[in-house]
Design a protein around this motif. Structure first.
Motif, short mmCIF file in Angstrom:
data_model
loop_
_atom_site.label_atom_id
_atom_site.label_comp_id
_atom_site.label_asym_id
_atom_site.label_seq_id
_atom_site.Cartn_x
_atom_site.Cartn_y
_atom_site.Cartn_z
N HIS A 6 77.82 3.16 64.99
CA HIS A 6 78.56 1.90 64.94
C HIS A 6 80.04 2.22 65.04
O HIS A 6 80.58 2.97 64.24
N VAL A 7 80.69 1.64 66.03
CA VAL A 7 82.12 1.82 66.21
C VAL A 7 82.81 0.55 65.72
O VAL A 7 82.54 -0.53 66.22
N PRO A 8 83.69 0.66 64.71
CA PRO A 8 84.36 -0.53 64.18
C PRO A 8 85.19 -1.24 65.25
O PRO A 8 85.61 -0.63 66.23
N ARG A 9 85.45 -2.50 65.02
CA ARG A 9 86.27 -3.28 65.95
C ARG A 9 87.73 -2.84 65.85
O ARG A 9 88.14 -2.22 64.88
N ALA A 90 83.05 6.76 67.56
CA ALA A 90 83.90 6.67 66.36
C ALA A 90 84.26 8.03 65.77
O ALA A 90 84.67 8.13 64.63
N SER A 91 84.15 9.09 66.57
CA SER A 91 84.55 10.42 66.08
C SER A 91 86.04 10.61 66.31
O SER A 91 86.68 9.85 67.03
N VAL A 133 91.38 1.57 64.60
CA VAL A 133 90.54 0.79 63.70
C VAL A 133 91.11 0.81 62.29
O VAL A 133 91.85 1.72 61.93
N ARG A 134 90.73 -0.18 61.51
CA ARG A 134 91.15 -0.17 60.11
C ARG A 134 90.39 0.93 59.38
O ARG A 134 89.20 1.15 59.62
N PHE A 135 91.08 1.60 58.48
CA PHE A 135 90.48 2.69 57.71
C PHE A 135 89.27 2.18 56.93
O PHE A 135 88.22 2.83 56.89
N ARG A 136 89.39 1.01 56.33
CA ARG A 136 88.29 0.43 55.55
C ARG A 136 87.06 0.20 56.42
O ARG A 136 85.94 0.49 56.00
N ASP A 137 87.25 -0.30 57.63
CA ASP A 137 86.12 -0.54 58.54
C ASP A 137 85.47 0.78 58.97
O ASP A 137 84.25 0.86 59.10
#
Length: 149
Positions: A6-9, A90-91, A133-137
């Motif tokens: 899953h890659v965050p928005r 998301a790496s 991306v946001r760190f939280r996401d």
């Protein structure tokens, strides 16, 4: 067969703008310090120029390429709580991709004009396959993809 990660928005534009402003201010501060130091040393104009440009671009390179490879974000991105990831998985991006992104940032206007000429919707971020991306996401996506959590 491995599951698709899953890659965050994308992070919003305000976070992106904040990171750009902070990183730009950092590079300009390095240039100003180099310019003042070389002027006090009474160096010729071209040496002042080279030292100033070297400090600005050198610090920018260290911040955007080396620090981002090591920590996942530049100083400005750390401050606005975002990270840089590859769009596909998301790496953390490797040095060649980060270098292309850094260089593309300086060539943003040229890339934008070419993209507009060929009617391409993709901007310089998509040019290198990197997403902010946001760190939280990102942490939530990592926790969701880890078995047993």
């Amino acid at each position: 067969m491995a599951a698709t990660p899953h890659v965050p928005r994308e992070a919003n534009d305000m976070r992106r703008l904040g990171a750009v402003l902070l990183d730009g201010l950092l590079a300009l501060t390095a240039a100003l310090i180099a310019m003042r130091a070389t002027e006090r040393a009474d160096l010729p104009g071209m040496q002042v120029f080279y030292a100033t440009a070297g400090a600005c671009f050198g610090l920018s390179f260290l911040n955007h390429v080396v620090l981002t490879r090591i920590g996942g974000a530049s100083i400005g991105k750390f401050a606005v709580r975002t990270r840089v990831v590859r769009e596909t998985d998301a790496s953390r991006p490797r040095l060649p991709r980060l270098f292309r992104r850094w260089l593309g940032g300086y060539l943003f206007v040229l890339v934008w004009i070419i993209a507009a000429f060929f009617d391409m919707a993709e901007g310089p971020e998509d040019f290198c396959g990197i997403r902010l991306v946001r760190f939280r996401d990102l942490r939530a996506a990592e926790a969701g993809s880890t078995p047993g959590r």
